[in-house]
Design an enzyme around this catalytic site. Sequence first.
Site, mmCIF file in Angstrom:
data_model
loop_
_atom_site.group_PDB
_atom_site.id
_atom_site.type_symbol
_atom_site.label_atom_id
_atom_site.label_comp_id
_atom_site.label_asym_id
_atom_site.label_seq_id
_atom_site.Cartn_x
_atom_site.Cartn_y
_atom_site.Cartn_z
ATOM 1 N N ASP A 1 0.767 -0.718 -0.209
ATOM 2 C CA ASP A 1 0.169 -0.627 0.089
ATOM 3 C C ASP A 1 1.038 1.227 -0.091
ATOM 4 O O ASP A 1 1.757 0.894 0.722
ATOM 5 C CB ASP A 1 -1.277 -0.191 1.182
ATOM 6 C CG ASP A 1 -2.092 1.324 0.914
ATOM 7 O OD1 ASP A 1 -3.162 0.690 0.194
ATOM 8 O OD2 ASP A 1 -2.060 1.640 1.738
ATOM 9 N N GLU B 1 1.139 5.689 -0.311
ATOM 10 C CA GLU B 1 0.275 7.261 0.297
ATOM 11 C C GLU B 1 1.072 7.653 -0.934
ATOM 12 O O GLU B 1 2.241 8.118 -1.519
ATOM 13 C CB GLU B 1 0.546 8.105 1.129
ATOM 14 C CG GLU B 1 -0.361 6.897 2.226
ATOM 15 C CD GLU B 1 -1.550 6.575 2.241
ATOM 16 O OE1 GLU B 1 -2.282 7.358 0.981
ATOM 17 O OE2 GLU B 1 -2.262 5.618 2.866
ATOM 18 N N HIS C 1 -6.091 4.806 5.823
ATOM 19 C CA HIS C 1 -5.078 5.946 5.195
ATOM 20 C C HIS C 1 -4.059 6.074 5.289
ATOM 21 O O HIS C 1 -3.394 7.716 4.757
ATOM 22 C CB HIS C 1 -5.915 7.080 4.830
ATOM 23 C CG HIS C 1 -7.362 7.054 4.412
ATOM 24 N ND1 HIS C 1 -7.510 6.386 2.974
ATOM 25 C CD2 HIS C 1 -8.566 7.072 4.907
ATOM 26 C CE1 HIS C 1 -8.997 6.351 3.364
ATOM 27 N NE2 HIS C 1 -9.467 6.913 3.850
ATOM 28 N N ASP D 1 -3.548 0.608 5.984
ATOM 29 C CA ASP D 1 -4.074 -0.090 5.408
ATOM 30 C C ASP D 1 -3.541 -1.141 4.240
ATOM 31 O O ASP D 1 -4.376 -2.722 3.985
ATOM 32 C CB ASP D 1 -4.578 0.958 4.016
ATOM 33 C CG ASP D 1 -5.369 2.147 4.398
ATOM 34 O OD1 ASP D 1 -5.895 1.814 5.054
ATOM 35 O OD2 ASP D 1 -5.008 2.858 3.149
#
Length: 455
Positions: free
Chosen positions: A6, A8, A144, A149
């Site tokens: 995952d 960001e 998030h 996540d």
Amino acid sequence: MYAIVDIETTGGFSASNRIIEIAVVFHDGQKITGHYEKLLNPGRAVPGFITGLTGIDSGMLEGAPTFAQIADELLELLEGKIFVAHNVSFDFNFVKREFEQVNKVFKPKRLCTVRLSRKIFPGLKSYSLGRLCESRGIQVNDRHRALGDAWATAILFGQLLQADQQHEISQSVKGRNKSLTLPPNISSEQYEQLPQATGVYYFHDKNGRVIYVGKAINIKSRFMGHFTGKSKINLKTEIFDVSYELTGSELLALLLEAMEIKRLWPKYNRSLKVRSVSWGIYAYLDQDGFKRFQINKIVSGVKPLMSFSSHAEAWKNLSDKIEAFDLCPKLSGIQKTAGACYDYQFGKCKGACCGKEPSEAYNQRAEKVFGNAFKEGERFLIKDKGRSAEEEAVLLFEEGFLAAFGYVDLALDYNHVQEVVDCLKPVKRVAETRLLLQSFIGKFSTDHIIHLSSG
């Protein structure tokens, strides 16, 4: 071994954004065996709406390594493992592009927990990570954020492995679940000849008629996408040939696609045929005298500052302008907070949202935001990427509509600009080209725009 990933990022598109956090949770098919997590310095400011979503701000990343500094370590950890993510194409495209930036090849086998969940846990109303975890009793810590996540996705993946009675996972790993199946009338030779370049492509029926027009950054890859999994347009049995026109410029590809759909009216472009202008950006003064912007559906009799065919396009355009003019995202409806906006906390907003900046100073900048709206008689050229390293695309716009385009040598002298204009191919005015320019114009620097005299 599986690597559940995952990330960001600074934004939603891998071509123009960077990773700011990555987490990998390792799974051996039976249990979680370890994890890896890093904050990454993207070499640019973190947008306020990203900080609002993730809590990650530019200050947190000042001492963090760049992707280039962890690339060798990360590649070694991922080597030989199956890349798993929730909506895998998003995470994979970012990671692949970051590796490409440091000249490393990354081509793992991939699995998508969204697709697998639809098959193994059918009938749910939503397959978002949050709703899936809620329905499966999975607790998500630090939503998030990459590790939170990724860890939740890894637990979900473990449940998918246990519930997979039809061997969907192994089939997907072995053959991508036969996700790429060429249309019966398209040979592998035709497919292999498709370019991995930007342009417009055409699908033809047995009589040579165009039945679909599309635009792609990579035509060959986009062709694959039409026949991967459950395609929304069932073209397989009707396609007998594929042709294309390279543009180099992504903007020109979008413009040409819109014009060709209007010209040819292909049967499988129905959704694009009725592409309508339905969203607009509006301005008003609030009770404190601040000029505010708002995105709303267009209503009869009220003309917006700019119009768009989707809420997402309007949101992206306004977000870019807020950053470019140092405006407050809260006063523009981009952030919803009780007090000061997130950008003010990190020094990016001057405090209009909390009484720290007077309306007069704020409004001076706000007035300039849409000062470049297309005026009557306005003409200008945009120089963009060409089809090869020796040329560039040149696009002529009149009052925001594409009027002509062509390709010129990079060494061309623009001191005699009318000679350049005379070399361009005139095109019929199409309303969609104005919308596309509105959403793209902010990506070009002043060096790439040449203003011409009216007439």
